[in-house]
Scaffold this motif. Structure first.
Motif, mmCIF file in Angstrom:
data_model
loop_
_atom_site.group_PDB
_atom_site.id
_atom_site.type_symbol
_atom_site.label_atom_id
_atom_site.label_comp_id
_atom_site.label_asym_id
_atom_site.label_seq_id
_atom_site.Cartn_x
_atom_site.Cartn_y
_atom_site.Cartn_z
ATOM 1 N N LEU A 80 0.785 -1.118 -0.024
ATOM 2 C CA LEU A 80 0.139 0.028 -0.211
ATOM 3 C C LEU A 80 0.934 1.549 -0.073
ATOM 4 C CD1 LEU A 80 -2.779 -1.068 2.602
ATOM 5 C CD2 LEU A 80 -3.047 -0.458 0.329
ATOM 6 N N LEU A 81 2.014 1.012 0.314
ATOM 7 C CA LEU A 81 2.905 2.235 0.509
ATOM 8 C C LEU A 81 3.860 2.476 -0.760
ATOM 9 C CD1 LEU A 81 4.195 1.946 4.179
ATOM 10 C CD2 LEU A 81 2.718 3.852 3.333
ATOM 11 N N GLU A 82 3.726 1.488 -1.640
ATOM 12 C CA GLU A 82 4.495 1.578 -2.906
ATOM 13 C C GLU A 82 4.008 2.895 -3.710
ATOM 14 O OE1 GLU A 82 3.916 -2.087 -4.707
ATOM 15 O OE2 GLU A 82 5.180 -3.077 -3.517
ATOM 16 N N GLY A 83 5.045 3.777 -4.102
ATOM 17 C CA GLY A 83 4.553 4.870 -4.942
ATOM 18 C C GLY A 83 4.339 6.142 -4.079
ATOM 19 N N ALA A 84 4.238 5.923 -2.670
ATOM 20 C CA ALA A 84 3.621 6.984 -1.732
ATOM 21 C C ALA A 84 4.660 8.273 -2.192
ATOM 22 C CB ALA A 84 3.955 6.749 -0.254
ATOM 23 N N PRO A 85 3.916 9.438 -2.283
ATOM 24 C CA PRO A 85 4.557 10.800 -2.473
ATOM 25 C C PRO A 85 5.595 11.422 -1.660
ATOM 26 C CG PRO A 85 2.167 11.137 -1.990
ATOM 27 C CD PRO A 85 2.269 9.567 -1.929
ATOM 28 N N LEU A 86 6.565 10.912 -1.484
ATOM 29 C CA LEU A 86 7.526 11.360 -0.488
ATOM 30 C C LEU A 86 8.010 12.604 -0.797
ATOM 31 C CD1 LEU A 86 9.367 8.064 0.540
ATOM 32 C CD2 LEU A 86 7.342 8.965 1.544
#
Length: 273
Positions: A80-86
């Motif tokens: 679910l955290l893959e590609g989170a906009p850090l």
């Protein structure tokens, strides 16, 4: 001895990334009623069981399954955290959708765990062994286990309603089913243990230890008498009649404590001031 299989017990992959849902799922991983709690609770109850091999085996079967559930949820959170906009803070000002994601995401997923799960709840509080119970009394522990599975299943059901992601719902549906089984098996164990030990824990306490006159009275210590309906005219599971104390009376004296020595520096009694 534990053996780890590189395959999950059940699929744990969402349809799309969702950092907000990742944060929410942390509750059933590292919260008070999460999988880490039941995993450790059943492990220690099982390891500490003495001379009750079938219950020990039941506990360790379930504890080991719960280790797999921890891995499933941790894996789901990582997906679910893959590609989170850090690095999207500047864009977040322009894009309300991105702003919502950044606002709802657990910052520790970016700062501490590198877009992975952590042994924490949905607000980032660390998991603690204070959440677990392993008393050495199997009947008391099994009752706690029913409570833990009930609370855990309740939280999973609430999470199920919070998403339309089919992959998440599928995994949560599996956990709901396993929580059903676990509640039912603990209840079966409780029935057996109650038949041996009695209803009240611990069952080995001699009745002479109790002030038996008050052991089956529901005292009316709050306004109204609605609670009377629960026990009125009924027998307790141990076969004794319930009573209702409509107007509880004090049975002890007013406490009068003696003064302490001056070097404690308490406030002296008013008649000495």
């Amino acid at each position: 001895m534990f053996m780890h299989s590189k395959k999950l017990q059940y699929p744990a992959k969402p349809d799309r990334p969702d950092p907000i849902m990742a944060r929410r799922l942390q509750e059933i991983l590292g919260g008070q009623w999460g999988e880490m709690s039941v995993m450790n609770m059943y492990l220690f109850q099982g390891w500490n069981a003495r001379g009750n091999e079938k219950y020990k085996d039941l506990l360790l079967d379930t504890a080991t399954e719960e280790i797999g559930h921890v891995e499933m949820i941790a894996t789901m959170i990582s997906h679910l955290l893959e590609g989170a906009p850090l690095s999207a803070q500047e864009e977040a000002v322009k894009d309300p959708a991105t702003a919502a994601i950044m606002g709802g995401m657990n910052p520790q997923h970016a700062i501490v765990s590198g877009l992975g799960a952590a042994p924490r709840d949905s607000n980032g509080n660390p998991w603690t062994s204070n959440y677990i119970v392993s008393s050495g009394n199997l009947l008391a522990d099994m009752r706690m286990n029913v409570t833990a599975e009930s609370q855990g299943r309740l939280q999973v059901a609430r999470l199920y309603e919070m998403t339309d992601d089919k992959g998440i719902k599928d995994m949560l549906g599996f956990l709901l089913a396993r929580d059903t089984q676990h509640q039912l098996q603990w209840i079966e164990a409780i029935k057996e243990l109650e038949g041996k030990e009695g209803i009240v824990v611990p069952g080995q306490v001699p009745e002479s230890y109790e002030v038996s006159d008050v052991s089956h009275i529901l005292y009316n210590f709050s306004e109204g008498e609605d609670s009377k309906k629960v026990v009125d005219g009924k027998k307790a599971l141990d076969g004794k009649e319930f009573k209702y104390g409509e107007k509880p009376e004090a049975m002890g004296e007013k406490p009068m404590l003696k003064p302490v020595s001056k070097d404690v520096y308490n406030t002296p009694p008013s008649d000495l001031l």
